[in-house]
Write a protein that holds these residues in place. Structure first.
Motif, PDB file in Angstrom:
ATOM      1  N   SER A 231       0.828  -1.204   0.000  1.00 42.45           N
ATOM      2  CA  SER A 231       0.000   0.000   0.000  1.00 42.45           C
ATOM      3  C   SER A 231       0.864   1.257   0.000  1.00 42.45           C
ATOM      4  CB  SER A 231      -0.923   0.011   1.225  1.00 42.45           C
ATOM      5  OG  SER A 231      -1.878  -1.031   1.164  1.00 42.45           O
ATOM      6  N   LEU A 232       1.930   1.233   0.793  1.00 47.19           N
ATOM      7  CA  LEU A 232       2.828   2.387   0.846  1.00 47.19           C
ATOM      8  C   LEU A 232       3.547   2.569  -0.488  1.00 47.19           C
ATOM      9  CD1 LEU A 232       4.312   1.876   4.426  1.00 47.19           C
ATOM     10  CD2 LEU A 232       2.682   3.648   3.719  1.00 47.19           C
ATOM     11  N   LYS A 233       3.904   1.467  -1.107  1.00 44.80           N
ATOM     12  CA  LYS A 233       4.562   1.558  -2.416  1.00 44.80           C
ATOM     13  C   LYS A 233       3.608   2.138  -3.449  1.00 44.80           C
ATOM     14  CE  LYS A 233       7.537  -1.092  -5.498  1.00 44.80           C
ATOM     15  NZ  LYS A 233       8.156  -2.411  -5.754  1.00 44.80           N
ATOM     16  N   HIS A 234       2.335   1.741  -3.361  1.00 39.01           N
ATOM     17  CA  HIS A 234       1.332   2.292  -4.277  1.00 39.01           C
ATOM     18  C   HIS A 234       1.161   3.793  -4.048  1.00 39.01           C
ATOM     19  CE1 HIS A 234      -1.814   1.723  -7.209  1.00 39.01           C
ATOM     20  NE2 HIS A 234      -2.687   2.355  -6.456  1.00 39.01           N
ATOM     21  N   ALA A 235       1.265   4.216  -2.800  1.00 43.52           N
ATOM     22  CA  ALA A 235       1.175   5.638  -2.474  1.00 43.52           C
ATOM     23  C   ALA A 235       2.333   6.425  -3.073  1.00 43.52           C
ATOM     24  CB  ALA A 235       1.147   5.825  -0.958  1.00 43.52           C
ATOM     25  N   LEU A 236       3.478   5.770  -3.206  1.00 39.67           N
ATOM     26  CA  LEU A 236       4.688   6.430  -3.696  1.00 39.67           C
ATOM     27  C   LEU A 236       4.900   6.241  -5.198  1.00 39.67           C
ATOM     28  CD1 LEU A 236       6.949   5.317  -0.738  1.00 39.67           C
ATOM     29  CD2 LEU A 236       6.438   7.703  -1.300  1.00 39.67           C
ATOM     30  N   ARG A 237       3.924   5.642  -5.882  1.00 41.27           N
ATOM     31  CA  ARG A 237       4.137   5.268  -7.278  1.00 41.27           C
ATOM     32  C   ARG A 237       4.464   6.472  -8.166  1.00 41.27           C
ATOM     33  NH1 ARG A 237      -1.301   5.204  -6.276  1.00 41.27           N
ATOM     34  NH2 ARG A 237      -2.742   6.073  -7.825  1.00 41.27           N
ATOM     35  N   GLY A 238       3.820   7.611  -7.901  1.00 40.52           N
ATOM     36  CA  GLY A 238       4.091   8.796  -8.700  1.00 40.52           C
ATOM     37  C   GLY A 238       5.512   9.282  -8.519  1.00 40.52           C
ATOM     38  N   LEU A 239       5.992   9.253  -7.290  1.00 36.55           N
ATOM     39  CA  LEU A 239       7.361   9.682  -7.008  1.00 36.55           C
ATOM     40  C   LEU A 239       8.373   8.687  -7.568  1.00 36.55           C
ATOM     41  CD1 LEU A 239       7.011  11.051  -3.359  1.00 36.55           C
ATOM     42  CD2 LEU A 239       7.049  12.326  -5.510  1.00 36.55           C
ATOM     43  N   LEU A 240       8.026   7.405  -7.532  1.00 37.48           N
ATOM     44  CA  LEU A 240       8.909   6.392  -8.114  1.00 37.48           C
ATOM     45  C   LEU A 240       9.045   6.599  -9.619  1.00 37.48           C
ATOM     46  CD1 LEU A 240       7.708   3.240  -6.142  1.00 37.48           C
ATOM     47  CD2 LEU A 240       9.927   4.358  -5.920  1.00 37.48           C
ATOM     48  N   LYS A 241       7.946   6.898 -10.282  1.00 35.57           N
ATOM     49  CA  LYS A 241       7.986   7.142 -11.723  1.00 35.57           C
ATOM     50  C   LYS A 241       8.786   8.392 -12.064  1.00 35.57           C
ATOM     51  CE  LYS A 241       3.732   4.802 -13.177  1.00 35.57           C
ATOM     52  NZ  LYS A 241       2.404   4.953 -13.816  1.00 35.57           N
ATOM     53  N   LYS A 242       8.790   9.343 -11.148  1.00 39.91           N
ATOM     54  CA  LYS A 242       9.554  10.576 -11.374  1.00 39.91           C
ATOM     55  C   LYS A 242      11.025  10.420 -11.013  1.00 39.91           C
ATOM     56  CE  LYS A 242       5.702  13.816 -10.784  1.00 39.91           C
ATOM     57  NZ  LYS A 242       5.139  14.907  -9.950  1.00 39.91           N
ATOM     58  N   GLY A 243      11.383   9.247 -10.497  1.00 38.29           N
ATOM     59  CA  GLY A 243      12.771   9.003 -10.142  1.00 38.29           C
ATOM     60  C   GLY A 243      13.206   9.669  -8.856  1.00 38.29           C
ATOM     61  N   ASN A 244      12.264   9.883  -7.943  1.00 38.41           N
ATOM     62  CA  ASN A 244      12.601  10.496  -6.660  1.00 38.41           C
ATOM     63  C   ASN A 244      13.565   9.587  -5.893  1.00 38.41           C
ATOM     64  OD1 ASN A 244      12.014  10.834  -3.562  1.00 38.41           O
ATOM     65  ND2 ASN A 244      11.312  12.741  -4.502  1.00 38.41           N
ATOM     66  N   GLU A 245      14.733  10.107  -5.583  1.00 38.02           N
ATOM     67  CA  GLU A 245      15.788   9.284  -4.989  1.00 38.02           C
ATOM     68  C   GLU A 245      15.413   8.733  -3.618  1.00 38.02           C
ATOM     69  OE1 GLU A 245      19.710  10.834  -5.035  1.00 38.02           O
ATOM     70  OE2 GLU A 245      19.647  11.413  -7.141  1.00 38.02           O
ATOM     71  N   VAL A 246      14.730   9.552  -2.809  1.00 38.49           N
ATOM     72  CA  VAL A 246      14.352   9.086  -1.469  1.00 38.49           C
ATOM     73  C   VAL A 246      13.334   7.958  -1.576  1.00 38.49           C
ATOM     74  CG1 VAL A 246      13.365   9.731   0.759  1.00 38.49           C
ATOM     75  CG2 VAL A 246      14.837  11.349  -0.466  1.00 38.49           C
ATOM     76  N   ALA A 247      12.314   8.147  -2.425  1.00 36.24           N
ATOM     77  CA  ALA A 247      11.300   7.106  -2.611  1.00 36.24           C
ATOM     78  C   ALA A 247      11.936   5.819  -3.127  1.00 36.24           C
ATOM     79  CB  ALA A 247      10.212   7.594  -3.559  1.00 36.24           C
ATOM     80  N   LEU A 248      12.841   5.936  -4.089  1.00 34.32           N
ATOM     81  CA  LEU A 248      13.524   4.754  -4.622  1.00 34.32           C
ATOM     82  C   LEU A 248      14.358   4.055  -3.549  1.00 34.32           C
ATOM     83  CD1 LEU A 248      14.564   6.284  -8.045  1.00 34.32           C
ATOM     84  CD2 LEU A 248      13.150   4.240  -7.800  1.00 34.32           C
ATOM     85  N   SER A 249      14.962   4.842  -2.666  1.00 36.59           N
ATOM     86  CA  SER A 249      15.806   4.251  -1.619  1.00 36.59           C
ATOM     87  C   SER A 249      15.004   3.420  -0.628  1.00 36.59           C
ATOM     88  CB  SER A 249      16.565   5.349  -0.878  1.00 36.59           C
ATOM     89  OG  SER A 249      15.702   6.116  -0.044  1.00 36.59           O
ATOM     90  N   PHE A 250      13.715   3.742  -0.454  1.00 40.70           N
ATOM     91  CA  PHE A 250      12.873   2.953   0.443  1.00 40.70           C
ATOM     92  C   PHE A 250      12.815   1.494   0.008  1.00 40.70           C
ATOM     93  CE2 PHE A 250      10.102   6.905   1.505  1.00 40.70           C
ATOM     94  CZ  PHE A 250      11.012   7.306   2.477  1.00 40.70           C
ATOM     95  N   PHE A 251      13.003   1.254  -1.297  1.00 39.14           N
ATOM     96  CA  PHE A 251      12.861  -0.096  -1.848  1.00 39.14           C
ATOM     97  C   PHE A 251      14.201  -0.642  -2.343  1.00 39.14           C
ATOM     98  CE2 PHE A 251       8.976   2.366  -2.371  1.00 39.14           C
ATOM     99  CZ  PHE A 251       8.103   1.604  -1.623  1.00 39.14           C
ATOM    100  N   ASP A 252      15.282  -0.049  -1.845  1.00 42.41           N
ATOM    101  CA  ASP A 252      16.645  -0.543  -2.106  1.00 42.41           C
ATOM    102  C   ASP A 252      17.056  -0.461  -3.567  1.00 42.41           C
ATOM    103  OD1 ASP A 252      17.012  -1.166   0.621  1.00 42.41           O
ATOM    104  OD2 ASP A 252      15.972  -3.076   0.340  1.00 42.41           O
ATOM    105  N   TYR A 253      16.571   0.554  -4.273  1.00 44.00           N
ATOM    106  CA  TYR A 253      17.040   0.780  -5.633  1.00 44.00           C
ATOM    107  C   TYR A 253      18.247   1.710  -5.590  1.00 44.00           C
ATOM    108  CZ  TYR A 253      12.512  -1.080  -7.073  1.00 44.00           C
ATOM    109  OH  TYR A 253      11.420  -1.873  -7.251  1.00 44.00           O
ATOM    110  N   ASP A 254      19.343   1.271  -6.195  1.00 40.35           N
ATOM    111  CA  ASP A 254      20.557   2.069  -6.239  1.00 40.35           C
ATOM    112  C   ASP A 254      20.483   2.992  -7.451  1.00 40.35           C
ATOM    113  OD1 ASP A 254      23.066   3.152  -6.320  1.00 40.35           O
ATOM    114  OD2 ASP A 254      24.139   1.249  -6.511  1.00 40.35           O
TER     115      ASP A 254
END
Length: 368
Positions: A231-254
């Motif tokens: 659910s939290l990942k779904h909430a952050l989906r827009g930021l993930l698509k925009k390449g937000n570094e903090v949002a990506l770091s929540f899911f261990d993306y380097d």
């Protein structure tokens, strides 16, 4: 695919009229149908048809909401006895009836919404009360966020969204989306998925206005359960698509990771509207360790004004082994859809990995 407005077919209206006459014997089915199908009906879009149905009820029930309430609840009761399930979109007009007859009676409206939203969501109707009774509506929504019925709890989140699709805009919410954080705190870990999904959508709305607020809300809430993490990942989906570094770091993306020998191969350089564009991506993992990657592609659609509008599509998430070579084949359709008009001309497609746009290619979209 048939337009959504066609859910209000002739047979559907006939069936409704047979129920209506059981609620109010003064309403004859033929007369009810005749008023629905006025000379403009065929031209009406979805929202206009919903509005027309509500207006026709009020032609017969030209009464204050307190007098209409028992008739409306009886209508819902009979519809359910005839097999209509709760949370049923076509019957959303019942909430328009509430608004049209009860906007000057806040208390009665809230009492009725608490019942009608279970049958067909009042998320759009409640916006008119925000317009007219902002503070009172805010308090009511906070109260509903603790209600024992999941559909009422959902209304507290969905009806208060800053950017609710199809809903009237409420500047006071858009300009200060943090006013509903208390509601979201009450509901983010709700037992019902439909409520959690609404909270995710609400947070995604906020992320387009105040991204830092959503990041702060989510960052300390991971790890309770896999469902809540989703659910939290779904909430952050827009930021993930925009390449937000903090949002990506929540899911261990380097975000510093880069693929080796990335190739984008378009199988066509010219695509007809109505056809599809097949393409292939090839790349390798240059590191000596497993790496988690998020792969997306972004299409730059040519707009009527000659500029480009972009949309991001997911290709998936995966763990890539050390030195692994990857090939991905994908086909993107350009079939006409109601939410997008395709304009012939040069379009572009780019590949995004872990938030970084890495390679781009162009193709021509032509008339079918």
């Amino acid at each position: 695919m048939e337009p959504l407005k066609e859910i209000y077919s002739v047979d559907w209206v006939k069936n409704l009229s047979q129920i209506v006459t059981q609620v109010d014997s003064k309403i004859q089915p033929e007369e009810f149908q005749k008023k629905i199908f006025d000379s403009h009906w065929k031209k009406y879009e979805l929202k206009e048809r919903i509005n027309r149905i509500a207006d026709v009820f009020l032609i017969f029930w030209n009464l204050p909401l307190s007098k209409i309430e028992p008739k409306l609840l009886r209508l819902i009761e009979l519809l359910k006895k005839n097999g209509v399930s709760d949370f049923n979109f076509p019957y959303i007009f019942v909430n328009d009836i509430v608004t049209k007859s009860g906007l000057n009676d806040f208390e009665t409206s809230m009492r009725v919404f608490e019942k009608t939203t279970v049958f067909s969501s009042a998320e759009f109707a409640i916006r008119f009360y925000y317009q007219n009774y902002f503070e009172k509506t805010l308090k009511q929504m906070e109260k509903w966020s603790k209600h024992n019925d999941a559909f009422v709890r959902r209304l507290a989140s969905e009806g208060s969204r800053p950017l609710l699709p199809w809903g009237i805009g409420i500047p006071a919410i858009k300009n200060k989306p943090e006013i509903h954080i208390k509601i979201l705190e009450n509901l983010w870990n709700d037992e019902n998925e439909i409520v959690r999904r609404s909270v995710s959508n609400h947070l995604n709305d906020i992320s387009k206005i105040q991204p830092e607020l959503v990041i702060k809300f989510c960052e300390s809430r991971f790890g309770v359960s896999s469902d809540l993490d989703k659910s939290l990942k779904h909430a952050l989906r827009g930021l993930l698509k925009k390449g937000n570094e903090v949002a990506l770091s929540f899911f261990d993306y380097d975000t510093n990771w880069k693929p080796k020998n990335l190739k984008l191969d378009l199988k066509k350089k010219k695509v007809k509207i109505g056809e599809s564009l097949p393409f292939q991506i090839r790349f390798g993992n240059p590191t000596n360790k497993k790496t988690k990657i998020r792969i997306e592609y972004k299409i730059g659609f040519l707009l009527a004004n000659g500029k480009y509008g972009t949309k991001v599509f997911q290709l998936g998430e995966r763990m890539v082994d050390a030195k692994e070579e990857i090939t991905i084949n994908k086909t993107h359709p350009f079939r006409p859809i109601t939410t997008r008009v395709f304009y012939p001309g040069t379009q572009n497609i780019s590949i995004v990995m872990n938030g970084n746009e890495l390679i781009q290619s162009e193709f021509e979209l032509v008339k079918g």
